[in-house]
Motif scaffolding. Structure first.
Motif, short mmCIF file in Angstrom:
data_model
loop_
_atom_site.label_atom_id
_atom_site.label_comp_id
_atom_site.label_asym_id
_atom_site.label_seq_id
_atom_site.Cartn_x
_atom_site.Cartn_y
_atom_site.Cartn_z
N ASP A 108 49.72 41.96 44.79
CA ASP A 108 49.31 42.06 46.19
C ASP A 108 47.97 42.79 46.31
OD1 ASP A 108 51.59 40.72 46.98
OD2 ASP A 108 52.68 42.55 47.53
N ILE A 111 45.16 40.35 45.40
CA ILE A 111 44.91 39.39 46.48
C ILE A 111 44.13 40.03 47.63
CG2 ILE A 111 46.03 37.96 48.25
CD1 ILE A 111 48.30 37.54 46.10
N TRP A 114 40.52 40.70 46.44
CA TRP A 114 39.76 39.45 46.35
C TRP A 114 39.31 38.97 47.72
CZ3 TRP A 114 43.67 36.53 42.72
CH2 TRP A 114 43.59 37.08 41.43
N ARG A 115 40.20 39.05 48.70
CA ARG A 115 39.83 38.65 50.06
C ARG A 115 38.69 39.52 50.61
NH1 ARG A 115 45.76 38.22 52.35
NH2 ARG A 115 46.36 36.24 51.42
N GLU A 140 41.55 31.43 40.35
CA GLU A 140 41.71 30.99 41.74
C GLU A 140 40.37 31.10 42.47
OE1 GLU A 140 44.06 32.39 45.80
OE2 GLU A 140 44.92 32.94 43.87
N VAL A 142 39.00 32.00 45.78
CA VAL A 142 39.56 32.78 46.88
C VAL A 142 38.65 32.76 48.11
CG1 VAL A 142 40.39 35.06 47.58
CG2 VAL A 142 40.66 34.31 45.20
N ARG A 147 45.00 31.92 50.78
CA ARG A 147 44.92 31.66 49.35
C ARG A 147 44.11 30.40 49.12
NH1 ARG A 147 48.91 34.32 46.24
NH2 ARG A 147 47.61 33.65 44.52
N VAL A 150 44.07 26.92 42.90
CA VAL A 150 44.23 27.51 41.59
C VAL A 150 43.77 26.48 40.55
CG1 VAL A 150 45.94 28.41 39.94
CG2 VAL A 150 46.11 28.99 42.36
#
Length: 155
Positions: A108, A111, A114-115, A140, A142, A147, A150
């Protein structure tokens, strides 16, 4: 594997040999190896990308068994030098780091980070995120929300 594609085969990704060698140098093989990471630098060809270089951890980066925090020092200098020398062809495409697992999956924290990084991109493109595991990679594309697609190895 050097070549990767999204499941619909619309986006292709190619890792240079030197990039894969960098990944291999930092695989967390032993129980005491810390996570490592850096920037992914390369060129964009439409929706396709060639990853020419992965920067390596610096002395300023924070490396722990289950955490890697990249500090800007060193990495950004290399990225700017490559961008300048290539007249804007070689640029920042994303980030990579290791996980101490065979087949890595993003946490988490990965993610959300990355955002955040994707939202900061000046060119508005999604950010490429790669996790290096002991036996495979996770890659991925991003976007700043949600999301993205991939990638899987092309055989």
């Amino acid at each position: 594997m050097n070549s990767w594609a999204t499941t619909d085969r619309r986006a292709l990704l190619h890792f240079s040999e030197s990039t894969l060698e960098t990944f291999c140098r930092y695989v967390q093989v032993s129980d005491t190896d810390c996570e490592a990471g850096g920037l992914l630098l390369g060129s964009v060809h439409g929706v396709h990308m060639i990853i020419e270089q992965a920067t390596t951890p610096t002395t300023w980066d924070k490396r722990f068994r289950y955490l890697f925090e990249r500090m800007p020092f060193g990495h950004e200098t290399i990225a700017l030098a490559r961008w300048t020398a290539s007249h804007g062809i070689v640029r920042y495409l994303g980030e990579w780091h290791t996980h101490p697992e065979d087949d890595p999956h993003p946490s988490d924290l990965d993610i959300s980070e990355w955002r955040r990084l994707s939202a900061k991109r000046r060119d508005g493109r999604p950010m490429l995120a790669v996790i290096v595991g002991r036996k495979s990679l996770y890659a991925e594309l991003v976007p700043n929300l949600g999301r993205g697609p991939v990638f899987a190895p092309v055989e």
